[in-house]
Design an enzyme around this catalytic site. Structure first.
Site, PDB file in Angstrom:
ATOM      1  N   SER A  71      36.276  46.668  52.278  1.00 63.47           N
ATOM      2  CA  SER A  71      34.876  46.676  53.097  1.00 63.47           C
ATOM      3  C   SER A  71      35.563  46.621  54.344  1.00 63.47           C
ATOM      4  CB  SER A  71      34.433  45.038  52.651  1.00 63.47           C
ATOM      5  OG  SER A  71      34.111  44.720  51.649  1.00 63.47           O
TER       6      SER A  71
HETATM    7  N1  SAH Z   1      36.120  42.502  48.065  1.00 57.32           N
HETATM    8  C1  SAH Z   1      37.181  43.941  47.823  1.00 57.32           C
HETATM    9  C2  SAH Z   1      35.682  44.718  47.940  1.00 57.32           C
HETATM   10  C3  SAH Z   1      35.748  45.204  46.742  1.00 57.32           C
HETATM   11  S1  SAH Z   1      33.950  46.434  46.752  1.00 57.32           S
HETATM   12  C4  SAH Z   1      37.663  43.663  49.081  1.00 57.32           C
HETATM   13  O1  SAH Z   1      37.405  44.639  50.751  1.00 57.32           O
HETATM   14  O2  SAH Z   1      38.930  45.011  48.705  1.00 57.32           O
HETATM   15  C5  SAH Z   1      33.185  45.437  45.474  1.00 57.32           C
HETATM   16  C6  SAH Z   1      34.315  45.007  44.025  1.00 57.32           C
HETATM   17  O3  SAH Z   1      33.188  44.525  43.050  1.00 57.32           O
HETATM   18  C7  SAH Z   1      34.821  45.933  42.853  1.00 57.32           C
HETATM   19  O4  SAH Z   1      36.033  45.931  42.977  1.00 57.32           O
HETATM   20  C8  SAH Z   1      33.950  46.481  41.619  1.00 57.32           C
HETATM   21  O5  SAH Z   1      35.228  46.396  40.903  1.00 57.32           O
HETATM   22  C9  SAH Z   1      33.604  44.769  41.755  1.00 57.32           C
HETATM   23  N2  SAH Z   1      31.936  44.018  40.555  1.00 57.32           N
HETATM   24  C10 SAH Z   1      31.530  45.025  40.424  1.00 57.32           C
HETATM   25  N3  SAH Z   1      30.835  43.903  39.618  1.00 57.32           N
HETATM   26  C11 SAH Z   1      31.788  43.415  39.255  1.00 57.32           C
HETATM   27  C12 SAH Z   1      31.319  41.537  38.239  1.00 57.32           C
HETATM   28  N4  SAH Z   1      29.720  42.357  37.819  1.00 57.32           N
HETATM   29  N5  SAH Z   1      31.993  40.965  38.086  1.00 57.32           N
HETATM   30  C13 SAH Z   1      33.482  41.481  39.108  1.00 57.32           C
HETATM   31  N6  SAH Z   1      34.060  42.389  39.982  1.00 57.32           N
HETATM   32  C14 SAH Z   1      32.456  43.202  40.404  1.00 57.32           C
END
Ligand code: SAH
Length: 203
Positions: free
Chosen positions: A56
Site C-alpha cells: 500500500s
Molecule cells: N498490507 C499489505 C497489502 C497487501 S495487498 C502490504 O502493504 O504489503 C493485500 C493482500 O491481501 C495480498 O497479499 C493478498 O494476497 C491478501 N489477501 C487477499 N485475499 C485474502 C484473504 N481472503 N485472506 C487473507 N489475505 C488475503
C-alpha cells in the site's frame, strides 16, 4: 529518504499521531519492495510485490493505522499480510499482531523478513482471512488490507466490544470504512474512497 517521506507525505498531509509517525520512521520500506523497485520505496505510491498484489501507499498505511487509535497494549488482527510492511508498522506500536495471508509465498517472505528485522510480537497464518483467526479472538483492533464486497461477519464477531476495525469495502467503488463496536451495535463511518486489491475468498 524515509525521514522526508514521513515529513512530506505523512505529517504534511495531516497525520498527527506521534506513535504512527515514529513507527513509519522506524520501518525501512525499501526492505519490503522488490529489488528492481527499491528506488521507488519512498515514493508516494503503492508498488507491485508479485502474485498480483501490492504494497500500500505509505499515506494509506499511516491513515489506516491512525484511525485505529492504538495506545500500545493492543492485540491486533491484520488480514492481508502481503509484503509485511503494514504488519511491521502495527508491530512497532502494539503488543501483538496476528496476521493472515492467503498466498503462502507472500506470508513466508514476510515472515522471514520480519524475523530478520528482529520482530518477536507477530504471529503468521496462511489461510483465508475472511474467517479471521478464531482461536485468538477477540481482538482490540482489526485491519483489513484487501477489499471485500461486504464486511465479513466473522471479522465483526472477532472484534472486542469497544474495539475498532478499518476495512476497504466495495467491488468497483471502494470506501474505507471504520467500524466501532459498542455494547449493543456496530457503528460504521465511511472515511474516504480508496483502491485496494480484492479480498479473495475461496468460499
Ligand atoms: N498490507 C499489505 C497489502 C497487501 S495487498 C502490504 O502493504 O504489503 C493485500 C493482500 O491481501 C495480498 O497479499 C493478498 O494476497 C491478501 N489477501 C487477499 N485475499 C485474502 C484473504 N481472503 N485472506 C487473507 N489475505 C488475503
Amino acid at each position: 529518504m524515509r525521514e522526508k517521506m514521513v515529513e512530506v507525505q505523512i505529517a504534511g498531509r495531516g497525520i498527527r499521531d506521534l506513535k504512527v509517525l515514529e513507527a513509519l520512521r522506524g520501518v525501512p520500506r525499501d526492505a519490503f519492495v522488490p529489488e528492481d523497485l527499491k528506488g521507488l520505496a519512498y515514493a508516494d505510491e503503492p508498488l507491485p510485490i508479485g502474485h498480483g498484489q501490492t504494497i500500500s501507499q505509505p499515506y494509506i498505511v499511516a491513515y489506516m493505522t491512525e484511525v485505529l487509535e492504538l495506545k500500545g497494549g493492543e492485540s491486533v488482527l491484520e488480514i492481508g499480510t502481503g509484503s509485511g510492511y503494514q504488519t511491521a508498522v502495527l508491530a512497532r506500536i502494539v503488543k501483538e499482531v496476528w496476521t493472515v495471508e492467503t498466498v503462502a509465498a507472500l506470508s513466508e517472505g514476510a515472515q522471514a523478513l520480519l524475523n530478520g528485522l528482529g520482530f518477536t510480537n507477530i504471529r503468521f497464518k496462511i489461510g483465508d482471512g475472511t474467517f479471521g483467526w478464531t482461536e485468538f479472538a477477540p481482538f482490540d483492533a482489526i485491519m483489513v488490507t484487501a477489499a471485500p464486497g461486504i464486511i465479513p461477519k466473522a471479522l465483526k464477531d472477532q472484534l472486542r466490544v469497544g474495539g475498532r476495525m478499518i476495512v476497504p469495502v466495495g467491488i468497483e467503488d471502494q470506501q474505507l470504512v471504520l467500524i466501532r463496536r459498542d455494547e449493543t451495535s456496530f457503528l460504521e463511518t465511511r472515511l474516504l474512497p480508496v483502491r485496494f486489491v480484492p479480498l479473495i475468498s475461496v468460499h
